[in-house]
Design an enzyme around this catalytic site. Structure first.
Site, PDB file in Angstrom:
ATOM      1  NE  ARG A  50      -3.244   0.148   2.977  1.00 36.80           N
ATOM      2  CZ  ARG A  50      -2.783  -0.066   4.216  1.00 36.80           C
ATOM      3  NH1 ARG A  50      -2.015   0.845   4.804  1.00 36.80           N
ATOM      4  NH2 ARG A  50      -3.086  -1.163   4.858  1.00 36.80           N
ATOM      5  CE1 TYR A 102     -13.549  15.309 -15.530  1.00 38.51           C
ATOM      6  CE2 TYR A 102     -13.577  14.834 -13.185  1.00 38.51           C
ATOM      7  CZ  TYR A 102     -13.720  14.420 -14.492  1.00 38.51           C
ATOM      8  OH  TYR A 102     -14.039  13.115 -14.757  1.00 38.51           O
ATOM      9  CG  ASP A 175      -6.916  18.920 -13.072  1.00 39.46           C
ATOM     10  OD1 ASP A 175      -6.171  18.409 -13.936  1.00 39.46           O
ATOM     11  OD2 ASP A 175      -7.970  18.397 -12.686  1.00 39.46           O
ATOM     12  CE  LYS A 200      -9.900  11.624 -17.919  1.00 35.64           C
ATOM     13  NZ  LYS A 200     -10.186  12.791 -17.105  1.00 35.64           N
TER      14      LYS A 200
HETATM   15  C1  LIG Z   1     -10.749  13.041 -15.848  1.00 36.68           C
HETATM   16  C2  LIG Z   1     -10.374  14.226 -15.059  1.00 36.68           C
HETATM   17  C3  LIG Z   1     -10.291  14.187 -13.659  1.00 36.68           C
HETATM   18  C4  LIG Z   1     -10.662  12.940 -12.871  1.00 36.68           C
HETATM   19  O1  LIG Z   1      -9.803  11.889 -13.159  1.00 36.68           O
HETATM   20  P1  LIG Z   1     -10.235  10.316 -13.101  1.00 36.68           P
HETATM   21  O2  LIG Z   1      -8.972   9.648 -13.482  1.00 36.68           O
HETATM   22  O3  LIG Z   1     -11.348  10.142 -14.063  1.00 36.68           O
HETATM   23  O4  LIG Z   1     -10.661  10.050 -11.699  1.00 36.68           O
HETATM   24  C5  LIG Z   1      -9.886  15.323 -12.988  1.00 36.68           C
HETATM   25  N1  LIG Z   1      -9.599  16.471 -13.645  1.00 36.68           N
HETATM   26  C6  LIG Z   1      -9.679  16.545 -15.003  1.00 36.68           C
HETATM   27  C7  LIG Z   1      -9.346  17.835 -15.668  1.00 36.68           C
HETATM   28  C8  LIG Z   1     -10.060  15.450 -15.741  1.00 36.68           C
HETATM   29  O5  LIG Z   1     -10.156  15.541 -17.065  1.00 36.68           O
END
Ligand SMILES: *Cc1c(COP(=O)(O)O)cnc(C)c1O
Length: 389
Positions: A50, A102, A175, A200
């Site tokens: 973990r 988001y 982010d 992503k």
């Molecule tokens: C997809 C996304 C998230 C969340 O991520 P997950 O991997 O789906 O939990 C957060 N911020 C942005 C800008 C995103 O595109």
């Protein structure tokens, strides 16, 4: 070995030296959840899965290098990464966030953290005066922004927001999912924390979920590692291995995403069914100063006439795509098309969407790395088929 400088060299080599035991050139996938200790009170740096895992550590070292941080902590998803940052707050602390956040982060702030006494104020982060007022009036611990934002791809001046945060004693979280570290490194522009959904662009193949937080402060890094071990939102070793495999080609992919997106944006700007194109390169000098390329995301708004409803035209266009997949998410090698109002931003009320400019006629593209002529052909047939007769 001295730290290599180039982005691609670091993506391919940092944290990824050949295995000292076998010579394996690629970091092995360590699935073991536990580590044998040579003697009581001794261990080789790993005790339990973990907290530590060599495969995950390789990914974290590479990510920290690419984001120019001192350390990265990875999680089971981008939301788990965002949650880990919010867990550093105490009841009574305030957050200021950009209003086109988001949707999942908005839901987390409103439905999980607000009831625990951590309230968020939303501002248009493009409006420096509004941001300054919110900082002055609410004295937030955290300021949370995305650039480019989702889905309107607004480019926020990270250095300017960073200097405001320093002035008011707030920690700046960026982010960086949409830009990826290839296009910008917020920690070098004044941010304190970078958050990623590695699901992503970093993973890049739409086949692995994950998240990361990268920081430049040692104490904060230790706090985040403590929280991850205590709360347990760990990234699995196989996910870490797949993400690292994706990361190696991030630079190559981002160049092609950007090249294709530029042509797609140009095409859309001249199409009679398109009212507005939202694309970082169309926002002027800041994009050039802040981003290496304008990235691979392009959004646009359809023109509608009195004859047909917005929904009718949008549905006609979306149902015609052949090569672009109608799907949530972004950042994979394949092109995706989405409808923010009913997909990624469905959790917002119609009023909230209208306030943020997320109209029913907005369509978002994650432009993939296919041959661009095939993408343009698909876009043309989808839009032309929906022109008024
Ligand atoms: C997809 C996304 C998230 C969340 O991520 P997950 O991997 O789906 O939990 C957060 N911020 C942005 C800008 C995103 O595109």
């Amino acid at each position: 070995m001295p730290q290599p400088q180039g982005f691609n060299t670091r993506a391919i080599h940092v944290g990824q030296a050949p295995d000292p035991v076998t010579g394996a050139t690629i970091p092995p996938l360590y699935l073991s959840t536990t580590y044998t200790q040579p003697a009581l009170g001794q261990h080789l740096g790993y005790e339990y899965g973990r907290n530590d895992n060599p495969t995950r550590q390789a990914l974290e070292e590479a990510l920290a290098s690419l984001e120019e941080g001192i350390g990265a902590v990875t999680y089971a998803s981008g939301m788990a990464a965002s949650d880990a940052v919010l867990r550093t707050l105490q009841p009574g602390d305030r957050v200021v966030a950009s209003d086109d956040l988001y949707g999942g982060v908005y839901r987390l702030l409103e439905r999980v953290y607000r009831p625990q006494g951590i309230a968020t104020t939303y501002v248009d982060a493009l409006n420096a005066d509004a941001l300054k007022t919110a900082l002055k009036e609410t004295a937030p611990r955290l300021v949370w922004i995305e650039s480019p934002s989702n889905p309107l791809l607004k480019v926020i001046d990270i250095a300017h927001v960073g200097s405001l945060c320093r002035q008011y004693g707030a920690t700046l979280v960026v982010d960086n999912t949409f830009a990826s570290p290839f296009n910008q490194t917020p920690l070098t522009l004044g941010a304190d924390i970078v958050v990623h959904s590695t699901t992503k662009y970093i993973g890049g193949h739409s086949d692995v979920m994950g998240g990361a937080v990268v920081v430049k402060d040692r104490a904060l890094y230790e706090t985040l590692r403590f929280i991850r071990n205590a709360a347990g939102a760990t990234l699995g070793p196989f996910e870490a291995w797949l993400t690292l495999r994706g990361l190696k080609t991030l630079g190559l992919r981002m160049r092609q995403h950007a090249e294709n997106a530029a042509q797609v944006a140009e095409f859309l700007a001249h199409h009679p069914l398109v009212e507005t194109v939202y694309y970082p390169a169309f926002q002027g000098e800041l994009t050039q100063r802040q981003m290496k390329t304008p990235g691979g995301m392009v959004s646009f708004r359809l023109k509608v006439d009195a004859q047909r409803s917005a929904y009718e035209v949008v549905k006609l266009v979306l149902d015609r795509f052949r090569l672009f997949s109608l799907a949530e998410s972004l950042g994979g090698v394949e092109s995706l098309v989405g409808h923010p109002a009913t997909m990624t931003h469905a959790a917002l009320s119609p009023q909230e969407r209208a306030q943020r400019g997320i109209l029913d006629t907005v369509i978002r593209l994650s432009v993939g790395i296919e041959d661009v002529n095939d993408l343009l052909t698909d876009l043309a047939q989808a839009l032309n088929g929906a022109l008024p007769t």
